[in-house]
Design a protein around this motif. Structure first.
Motif, PDB file in Angstrom:
ATOM      1  N   VAL A   1     -99.225 -51.828  33.682  1.00  0.00           N
ATOM      2  CA  VAL A   1     -98.345 -50.605  33.356  1.00  0.00           C
ATOM      3  C   VAL A   1     -97.401 -50.176  34.391  1.00  0.00           C
ATOM      4  CG1 VAL A   1     -98.329 -48.219  32.462  1.00  0.00           C
ATOM      5  CG2 VAL A   1     -99.774 -49.962  31.438  1.00  0.00           C
ATOM      6  N   LEU A   2     -97.837 -50.098  35.680  1.00  0.00           N
ATOM      7  CA  LEU A   2     -97.367 -49.395  36.804  1.00  0.00           C
ATOM      8  C   LEU A   2     -96.430 -50.678  37.109  1.00  0.00           C
ATOM      9  CD1 LEU A   2    -100.164 -48.343  38.982  1.00  0.00           C
ATOM     10  CD2 LEU A   2     -98.281 -46.906  37.854  1.00  0.00           C
ATOM     11  N   ALA A   3     -96.633 -52.079  36.974  1.00  0.00           N
ATOM     12  CA  ALA A   3     -95.529 -52.866  37.521  1.00  0.00           C
ATOM     13  C   ALA A   3     -94.325 -52.692  36.417  1.00  0.00           C
ATOM     14  CB  ALA A   3     -96.209 -54.392  37.541  1.00  0.00           C
ATOM     15  N   TYR A   4     -94.653 -52.563  35.178  1.00  0.00           N
ATOM     16  CA  TYR A   4     -93.783 -52.425  33.907  1.00  0.00           C
ATOM     17  C   TYR A   4     -92.877 -51.319  34.373  1.00  0.00           C
ATOM     18  CZ  TYR A   4     -91.424 -51.555  29.671  1.00  0.00           C
ATOM     19  OH  TYR A   4     -90.605 -51.459  28.689  1.00  0.00           O
ATOM     20  N   ALA A   5     -93.486 -50.137  34.821  1.00  0.00           N
ATOM     21  CA  ALA A   5     -92.694 -48.915  34.738  1.00  0.00           C
ATOM     22  C   ALA A   5     -91.861 -48.998  36.086  1.00  0.00           C
ATOM     23  CB  ALA A   5     -93.794 -47.739  35.065  1.00  0.00           C
ATOM     24  N   ARG A   6     -92.272 -49.728  37.174  1.00  0.00           N
ATOM     25  CA  ARG A   6     -91.774 -50.007  38.382  1.00  0.00           C
ATOM     26  C   ARG A   6     -90.565 -50.790  38.153  1.00  0.00           C
ATOM     27  NH1 ARG A   6     -91.811 -47.623  43.403  1.00  0.00           N
ATOM     28  NH2 ARG A   6     -90.681 -49.242  44.967  1.00  0.00           N
ATOM     29  N   GLY A   7     -90.365 -51.716  37.051  1.00  0.00           N
ATOM     30  CA  GLY A   7     -89.459 -52.853  36.887  1.00  0.00           C
ATOM     31  C   GLY A   7     -88.495 -51.903  36.219  1.00  0.00           C
ATOM     32  N   VAL A   8     -88.880 -51.135  35.227  1.00  0.00           N
ATOM     33  CA  VAL A   8     -87.823 -50.271  34.254  1.00  0.00           C
ATOM     34  C   VAL A   8     -87.255 -49.386  35.346  1.00  0.00           C
ATOM     35  CG1 VAL A   8     -87.717 -48.357  32.702  1.00  0.00           C
ATOM     36  CG2 VAL A   8     -89.189 -50.252  32.363  1.00  0.00           C
ATOM     37  N   GLU A   9     -87.981 -48.886  36.248  1.00  0.00           N
ATOM     38  CA  GLU A   9     -87.279 -47.735  37.323  1.00  0.00           C
ATOM     39  C   GLU A   9     -86.272 -48.548  38.070  1.00  0.00           C
ATOM     40  OE1 GLU A   9     -89.459 -46.138  40.624  1.00  0.00           O
ATOM     41  OE2 GLU A   9     -89.946 -44.715  39.161  1.00  0.00           O
ATOM     42  N   GLU A  10     -86.528 -49.965  38.635  1.00  0.00           N
ATOM     43  CA  GLU A  10     -85.786 -50.568  39.350  1.00  0.00           C
ATOM     44  C   GLU A  10     -84.579 -50.781  38.707  1.00  0.00           C
ATOM     45  OE1 GLU A  10     -85.851 -51.645  42.356  1.00  0.00           O
ATOM     46  OE2 GLU A  10     -87.820 -50.970  42.801  1.00  0.00           O
ATOM     47  N   ARG A  11     -84.642 -51.015  37.416  1.00  0.00           N
ATOM     48  CA  ARG A  11     -83.198 -51.546  36.641  1.00  0.00           C
ATOM     49  C   ARG A  11     -82.424 -50.200  36.187  1.00  0.00           C
ATOM     50  NH1 ARG A  11     -87.200 -55.015  34.249  1.00  0.00           N
ATOM     51  NH2 ARG A  11     -87.477 -53.427  32.440  1.00  0.00           N
ATOM     52  N   THR A  12     -82.873 -49.085  36.137  1.00  0.00           N
ATOM     53  CA  THR A  12     -82.392 -47.940  35.771  1.00  0.00           C
ATOM     54  C   THR A  12     -81.818 -47.160  36.822  1.00  0.00           C
ATOM     55  OG1 THR A  12     -84.269 -47.651  34.179  1.00  0.00           O
ATOM     56  CG2 THR A  12     -82.637 -45.706  34.386  1.00  0.00           C
ATOM     57  N   ALA A  13     -80.294 -47.010  36.725  1.00  0.00           N
ATOM     58  CA  ALA A  13     -79.478 -46.427  37.869  1.00  0.00           C
ATOM     59  C   ALA A  13     -79.767 -44.809  37.862  1.00  0.00           C
ATOM     60  CB  ALA A  13     -78.239 -46.705  37.536  1.00  0.00           C
ATOM     61  N   SER A  14     -79.948 -44.567  39.171  1.00  0.00           N
ATOM     62  CA  SER A  14     -80.139 -43.088  39.489  1.00  0.00           C
ATOM     63  C   SER A  14     -78.790 -42.440  39.270  1.00  0.00           C
ATOM     64  CB  SER A  14     -80.546 -42.744  40.901  1.00  0.00           C
ATOM     65  OG  SER A  14     -82.025 -43.779  41.023  1.00  0.00           O
ATOM     66  N   ARG A  15     -78.796 -41.413  38.403  1.00  0.00           N
ATOM     67  CA  ARG A  15     -77.891 -40.572  38.455  1.00  0.00           C
ATOM     68  C   ARG A  15     -77.719 -39.466  39.635  1.00  0.00           C
ATOM     69  NH1 ARG A  15     -79.249 -38.041  33.241  1.00  0.00           N
ATOM     70  NH2 ARG A  15     -81.239 -38.095  34.173  1.00  0.00           N
ATOM     71  N   VAL A  16     -76.485 -39.612  40.134  1.00  0.00           N
ATOM     72  CA  VAL A  16     -76.417 -38.799  41.394  1.00  0.00           C
ATOM     73  C   VAL A  16     -75.140 -37.984  41.222  1.00  0.00           C
ATOM     74  CG1 VAL A  16     -76.035 -38.740  43.947  1.00  0.00           C
ATOM     75  CG2 VAL A  16     -77.574 -40.398  42.862  1.00  0.00           C
ATOM     76  N   LEU A  17     -75.242 -36.648  41.283  1.00  0.00           N
ATOM     77  CA  LEU A  17     -74.299 -35.525  41.158  1.00  0.00           C
ATOM     78  C   LEU A  17     -73.833 -35.330  42.458  1.00  0.00           C
ATOM     79  CD1 LEU A  17     -72.493 -34.023  39.160  1.00  0.00           C
ATOM     80  CD2 LEU A  17     -74.305 -32.070  39.605  1.00  0.00           C
ATOM     81  N   VAL A  18     -72.507 -35.702  42.768  1.00  0.00           N
ATOM     82  CA  VAL A  18     -71.976 -35.384  44.129  1.00  0.00           C
ATOM     83  C   VAL A  18     -71.003 -34.188  43.924  1.00  0.00           C
ATOM     84  CG1 VAL A  18     -70.528 -36.206  45.821  1.00  0.00           C
ATOM     85  CG2 VAL A  18     -71.860 -37.648  44.491  1.00  0.00           C
TER      86      VAL A  18
END
Lengths: 262, 429
Positions: B49-66
């Motif tokens: 589950v952690l590996a899957y969650a990590r993979g999803v996190e890696e693939r998901t772009a972080s939304r950064v407000l500048v």
């Protein structure tokens, strides 16, 4: 105590010469946190010979079970002692346990063991060697008609079957003394009468049997001598005839009431 | 009675108890099935589950407000082109950037906020000369990840600015490498695997061994008393010491069985996970095997003795369960401490029950066990076990317990404190 029991040997039957069980002022005091000291048995004194059935008659809470537990060494007397098959219950309890078969309504069977395994276990504890034990178990299984359920776990047996296993368990080492605490309690009439026949059979084979009951008819049909116990004290000891004479009553129930209420 | 006779009696009791316990559903569940399937399954499942969650996190772009438009275009371009970052441009000239950032992050509109504060004299320079601040929410994994990605991007940007400045001043890129710092990991993959095992296994060993001992310990003591079978056995010619010893050996056997099954099952699970994670199985020396086996035996002996003691003192099975549960939790605390990398097994620590065994187990796994503390650990644990067994035999002799009268405090003290230290005499029974 009534006249009939002026001495422990009062009304001794024609059984063996030396008492196989001799209770000498057995006393047991429990310490109840709320009520303080509770005297469950007070200077209980009687004897029973080989080939004799001795009945301990009393109402619930009279001290029957406590007395028999002291005789079987399950409880240690607060004072007094008893000699069973020549061994003192306080000084040599292990030797006493080798000489008795103890059966009570509260002694359970190991539900997850089969009847045969139960007998192997208790025979092993009695120190029987494997071969003689196997032979003895075979005798008991045949003698008590347990062939059909000897290899069934006890938790799956009916009350009657369980009672047979309990009897076989108490007899596995062929003890000279049987201590039976209300052995017919909770049994239906068929199983209870089988139990009474078993007691008679043991007497015929020369065993000393001390048993407790509060069923008057069992006393009348079985006991060579009887002790009336109430509130931890023996009220009378003797044959039924002795007790009839001393109380002037005919029926066992009336004798019992006369001794307990008088 | 002779020692041989006592041992023969204990053997008869042991065989009967093992036979009965092997047919008990609860014991089979907690001593066999749970160690075999539950914990290895849980560890395997959690890692997946952690590996899957990590993979999803890696693939998901972080939304950064500048926020604040005084940023320079090079930075904006760098952020926008950076993999894993989705740049959201905010309003210029925000007067309260911290409050605004907090609101945006809590509202889930952004994973992190990058706020620029222009320097007083920085306007008009080739590169932006103010300071930047990253707002994020450490309670959220996505926000933490956004912060990491932002900091990596800003570090790259900072290097680029410094490099440009160096070139403008006529210096080469080597000025950035003054006093270079390089780290080199000397650990092998085996070492990493060994460390992971030393974190996981001591705690798991305690959990499983305690669970393996729990039901058998209650079953052969208070369970038997409740069913009325104890009285039957007490009327048989068996000494109380032999009875306690036979029962105790059966409890220990089931605790050890639970341990052995779990070690085998967990070993296979960790091997599978290790190959998944690219780790090599550490070589197990005979010495480490002997030490871990000894640790398991000591733990089973100790927990079995304590739990059986509780079972003997309890008036009902329920009461026994109620008493055993805190002991079970207490046993887990030192194990958790040992698993988290607590102090090494010193001579002093080797005297503390359960903690010493957990530490022994960990040190054995790490291959750094010292002989003296290990010997103290074995001797002290054996002493605790012997004391518990002696007390158990005394408890079984005390008829007030199994006749349901309970154990008043003076009587309990009489069982524990030697007679010569008390005013009264020794307890009867």
């Amino acid at each position: 105590m009534a006249d009939a029991a002026a001495s422990p040997a009062a009304g001794a039957s024609a059984a063996g010469p030396d008492p196989a069980v001799e209770a000498r002022d057995l006393t047991k005091v429990f310490h109840d946190p709320r009520r303080g000291p509770v005297v469950a048995a007070n200077a209980v004194r009687f004897e029973c010979r080989s080939g004799e059935v001795f009945g301990l008659l009393g109402p619930n809470g009279a001290g029957k079970t406590t007395t028999l537990r002291m005789l079987s060494t399950v409880l240690r007397p607060t004072s007094g002692t008893a000699v069973v098959a020549g061994h003192d219950v306080v000084q040599d309890p292990v030797a006493v346990r080798r000489a008795i078969g103890y059966l009570s309504s509260s002694t359970g069977l190991y539900g997850r063991l089969t009847a045969r395994e139960t007998l192997e276990y208790f025979g092993g504890l009695q120190g029987l060697a494997p071969d003689p034990l196997r032979e003895r178990i075979g005798e008991l299984v045949r003698g008590l008609g347990m062939e059909d359920f000897a290899d069934v776990r006890c938790e799956r047996l009916s009350t009657g079957m369980r009672q047979k296993v309990s009897i076989a368990r108490a007899l596995v080492h062929d003890p000279p003394v049987l201590i039976l605490d209300e052995p017919t309690l909770g049994l239906d009439i068929l199983v209870a009468s089988a139990m009474l026949r078993f007691i008679q059979d043991c007497r015929a084979r020369g065993k000393c049997i001390v048993f407790s009951t509060h069923v008057m008819s069992e006393v009348e049909s079985l006991c060579d001598r009887v002790a009336i116990i109430h509130r931890g004290e023996l009220r009378a000891v003797g044959t039924l005839e002795d007790l009839r004479r001393s109380t002037g009553r005919e029926q066992v129930g009336d004798i019992f009431l006369a001794l307990v209420e008088g | 009675m002779s020692t041989g006779g006592a041992l023969r009696e204990a053997w008869v009791v042991f065989r009967k108890e093992v036979r009965g316990l092997a047919r008990d559903r609860h014991t089979v569940i907690y001593s066999v099935l749970v160690p075999l399937f539950l914990y290895p399954g849980l560890v395997w499942g959690i890692v997946q589950v952690l590996a899957y969650a990590r993979g999803v996190e890696e693939r998901t772009a972080s939304r950064v407000l500048v926020v604040d438009g005084s940023r320079d275009e090079a930075l904006a371009k760098l952020l926008a082109g950076r993999e894993g970052l989705e740049v959201l441009l905010g309003a210029k000239g925000s007067s309260d950037s911290r409050a605004a950032a907090r609101a945006k992050i809590l509202a889930g509109e952004a994973d992190a906020v990058l706020a620029f504060t222009p320097s007083r004299e920085g306007a008009g320079g080739a590169a932006w000369a103010g300071s930047a601040r990253v707002y994020f929410n450490s309670a959220r994994g996505a926000s933490r990840r956004a912060r990491e990605r932002l900091e990596e991007a800003l570090a790259a940007y900072r290097s680029q600015v410094l490099l440009d400045a160096a070139r403008s001043a006529g210096a080469g890129p080597e000025v950035l490498d003054a006093a270079p710092l390089a780290a080199r990991d000397l650990s092998t993959r085996e070492d990493i695997a060994r460390t992971i095992a030393s974190h996981v296994l001591p705690l798991l060993m305690t959990v499983v061994t305690a669970l393996g001992a729990l039901y058998p310990a209650l079953e052969v003591t208070v369970g038997e008393r409740e069913r009325g079978t104890l009285e039957t056995t007490l009327a048989a010619p068996v000494s109380r010491s032999s009875l306690v010893l036979g029962k105790y050996l059966a409890v220990t056997a089931f605790a050890l069985l639970a341990f052995a099954i779990n070690v085998a099952s967990m070993g296979l699970t960790l091997l599978q996970l290790g190959s998944q994670l690219g780790l090599d199985a550490p070589p197990v020396s005979p010495w480490a095997l002997l030490a871990t086996g000894t640790a398991a035996l000591l733990l089973a002996l100790l927990l079995g003795a304590v739990m059986m003691l509780i079972g003997l003192a309890a008036r009902s099975f329920k009461e026994g369960q109620a008493y055993v549960t805190p002991v079970y939790v207490l046993a887990l605390l030192p194990a958790a401490l040992a698993s988290s990398g607590g102090g090494a097994l010193t001579e002093a620590l080797a005297l503390v029950p359960v903690v010493n065994v957990s530490a022994l187990f960990r040190e054995a796994l790490l291959g750094r066990l010292a002989a003296a503390p290990a010997a103290i650990c074995v001797i002290s644990s054996a002493a605790y076990v012997a004391a518990a067994l002696l007390l158990g035999a005394r408890l079984l002799r005390d008829e007030s317990l199994w006749t349901g009268q309970g154990l008043p405090l003076p009587r309990a003290l009489a069982l524990v404190v030697p007679a010569r230290l008390r005013r009264g005499g020794a307890p009867r029974g």
